[in-house]
Enzyme design. Structure first.
Site, mmCIF file in Angstrom:
data_model
loop_
_atom_site.group_PDB
_atom_site.id
_atom_site.type_symbol
_atom_site.label_atom_id
_atom_site.label_comp_id
_atom_site.label_asym_id
_atom_site.label_seq_id
_atom_site.Cartn_x
_atom_site.Cartn_y
_atom_site.Cartn_z
ATOM 1 N N GLU A 183 0.883 -1.171 0.000
ATOM 2 C CA GLU A 183 0.000 0.000 0.000
ATOM 3 C C GLU A 183 0.913 1.212 0.000
ATOM 4 O O GLU A 183 1.557 1.526 0.998
ATOM 5 C CB GLU A 183 -0.911 -0.026 1.240
ATOM 6 C CG GLU A 183 -2.128 0.883 1.112
ATOM 7 C CD GLU A 183 -1.830 2.321 1.474
ATOM 8 O OE1 GLU A 183 -1.541 3.107 0.532
ATOM 9 O OE2 GLU A 183 -1.889 2.662 2.652
ATOM 10 N N CYS A 221 -3.808 9.919 4.853
ATOM 11 C CA CYS A 221 -3.775 8.514 4.456
ATOM 12 C C CYS A 221 -5.151 8.214 3.909
ATOM 13 O O CYS A 221 -6.136 8.292 4.642
ATOM 14 C CB CYS A 221 -3.452 7.597 5.629
ATOM 15 S SG CYS A 221 -3.426 5.879 5.164
#
Length: 595
Positions: A297, A331
């Site tokens: 990720e 995020c």
């Protein structure tokens, strides 16, 4: 009626009993976790709470990970930077413990989750304060991004985790009707994770929960920028595991720099990495040496698309939260804003009004909307992105303001900044900023918005807003990314049944959801006799060794019998199959009689 009445009574009684049982809380023991050294109680002396002044320039890797509060630069302590040999020893200990834990029951694993959940709910303020001190985020942002997401993951695992790890039966196909086909899920062994600093609590618990619940051990390398909080959160996990009788050393938290992370990749059975694309490539290269599975990720540059038919005041509130997610430490946050030209001026004006009301300062002071930027010298990177945009024609139309930063404050703060007249030649619209900058660009048509959103090397997520939900769904479906929120922002991550991850430079693989849980498993396909011992596999005579002269003719007819498109062709082929089998049996019987 006489027949249905007893059944109705039984159904109502069953439902009432289930409801009453729900009212009885499960028996969950409490755990004690020593937090005396992490609570800010005002008793620290100058010797153990001095101001930390980091070196300028590229930070050198040493044998210690220095920890400090980015908002105040107060020194928190240090942790060892583990050597490759030490990392391998941690993994070896975890591997021994995993062999025991793999035999644990789901009942035992669920109790582990309940104990964690109870502790988290009862100690929210402590957990958020530790996260706030270590990263500079506010208490509210810590609650939203750390507490809620982790509690949601735990409750999803409690409700559905066992179901998705049980054998899953699949169709056997036409040629294997006499067989039963299933997929079984076994733990991989030791799951390694290298996690980022922006959500120190959730980023530790997220891989640990999935790994432990699926029967694995876990070794987590926490970021050098959030080691202090990560090592405290480890105490919570240790206490909960001990409370359910789990073997020692099942979960490890390790600290260090690049060398420590590389050693972890070389030692485990799967690696999960949360970080930058550059480091992600190095992780893949290292993982290729042992050919272990990798989940990456790698951040994003998420598009936030606003059509002209929206409820603008509500969307503006969502937009500001998306832009300043986790106190500017984005995020899954929005970093590119595309607004329809008809509402562009109004949208910008309302965003600017909100941004100007935001105060930046030490988060634990209790009166600031935003905290500090965590990484040393990241403020300079943000300013360089802004300067590049300004040189190419962009304009700053609004900024937040600083509160009382304190006498000893270091340049770890960046005020929320609204920028207009941006385009895709600017680094600000192409590189991940990871900061509280809001670049807003106008579009005229839905097709243009989609083209702009896809003009990025990243593909993590997107958010699309329209008064016509069908229109928003159509736009989102054409944005090339891993998840999309319709008339909302980041709602996909609060649905822990859904997988999380991206495409392109945002990485690949998924954590969270069924896909993330099963990604911690060895996925094994199994075929067994359905009606054993009455029906067993037997090779037909024509294709037994030595193969008969009409062996291929038999096989050809068998294929058409099973897969032919026409029913009549399949019946004709079936007759030929039976004919060949009959002839083969006759020949075999003749040979036996001759003997």
């Amino acid at each position: 009626m006489a027949f249905w009445w007893p059944l109705l009574v039984l159904a109502l009684a069953y439902g009432l009993c289930r409801f009453l049982l729900m009212l009885i809380p499960p028996s969950v023991p409490s755990i004690e976790v020593d937090a005396s050294d992490v609570v800010e109680d005002g008793s620290q002396t100058k010797e153990n709470s001095y101001i930390y002044i980091p070196r300028r320039g590229r930070s050198m890797q040493t044998d210690k990970v220095q920890c400090y509060e980015p908002a105040t630069m107060k020194y928190l302590g240090y942790f060892p930077a583990l050597t490759p040999e030490e990392v391998k020893e941690h993994v070896a200990q975890a591997r021994k413990a995993q062999k025991i834990w793999a035999k644990s029951s789901f009942k035992q694993r669920r109790q582990f989750l309940r104990i964690l959940l109870k502790y988290i709910i009862e100690h929210q303020e402590l957990i958020c304060e530790v996260s706030s001190r270590d990263t500079g985020k506010t208490m509210v942002d810590a609650s939203l991004g750390e507490i809620m997401t982790t509690c949601e993951k735990i409750t999803w695992l409690l409700d559905e985790g066992e179901k998705w790890l049980k054998p899953e039966y699949r169709s056997s196909g036409r040629s294997m009707l006499h067989k039963r086909s299933k997929v079984e899920f076994y733990p991989l062994g030791v799951i390694g994770a290298i996690v980022s600093w922006n959500y120190p609590f959730h980023n530790v618990f997220n891989p640990v929960l999935a790994a432990v619940f699926s029967g694995n051990a876990a070794v987590i390398k926490v970021s050098e920028h959030a080691s202090w909080s990560g090592c405290f959160y480890y105490r919570i996990i240790q206490a909960a595991l001990a409370a359910v009788g789990a073997p020692d050393n099942l979960v490890h938290i390790i600290t260090g720099f690049a060398e420590t992370g590389q050693a972890l990749v070389s030692s485990v059975d799967k690696i999960i990495f949360v970080g930058s694309p550059g480091v992600g490539k190095m992780i893949m290269q290292k993982a290729s040496e042992t050919l272990i599975p990798v989940t990456l990720e790698l951040g994003g540059k998420d598009a936030f698309i606003v059509c002209e038919d929206v409820d603008l005041p509500n969307v503006v509130q969502v937009a500001i939260r998306a832009a300043l997610q986790s106190s500017g430490q984005n995020c899954a946050g929005a970093e590119r804003f595309y607004v329809h030209k008809d509402i562009y001026p109004t949208f910008v004006a309302q965003i600017v009004k909100l941004v100007k009301s935001i105060t930046v300062g030490p988060p634990l002071a209790g009166k600031y909307d935003m905290g500090a930027i965590c990484i040393q010298e990241h403020v300079e990177k943000l300013q360089n992105l802004v300067d590049d945009a300004l040189e190419k024609g962009a304009e700053i139309v609004g900024r937040g303001h600083f509160g009382n930063l304190g006498e000893d404050a270091v340049d770890q703060y960046f005020t929320p900044t609204v920028i207009v007249n941006v385009d895709h030649t600017m680094k600000l619209m192409q590189e991940e900023a990871f900061g509280p900058i809001i670049p807003i660009m106008k579009f005229s048509t839905d097709e243009e918005a989609i083209e702009l959103a896809n003009d990025s090397k990243y593909g993590l997520g997107c958010a699309v807003f329209s008064g016509n939900q069908r229109r928003a769904i159509k736009i989102a479906s054409q944005v090339h990314c891993g998840f999309a929120a319709i008339n909302d922002f980041a709602s996909t991550y609060m649905c822990q049944s859904l997988p999380f991850g991206g495409v392109k430079h945002s990485g690949f693989g998924r954590f969270a959801g069924v896909e993330g849980l099963r990604a911690c498993c060895l996925v094994k396909a199994v075929v067994e006799d359905r009606w054993w011992p009455y029906i067993k596999t037997k090779i037909p005579k024509p294709i037994q060794y030595p193969v008969a002269e009409n062996g291929f003719e038999f096989q050809e007819s068998l294929v058409e019998t099973l897969y032919g498109l026409s029913v009549w062709d399949r019946l004709r082929s079936l007759v030929n199959v039976l004919k060949i089998l009959s002839e083969q049996n006759s020949t075999t019987n003749t040979v036996k009689k001759t003997r």
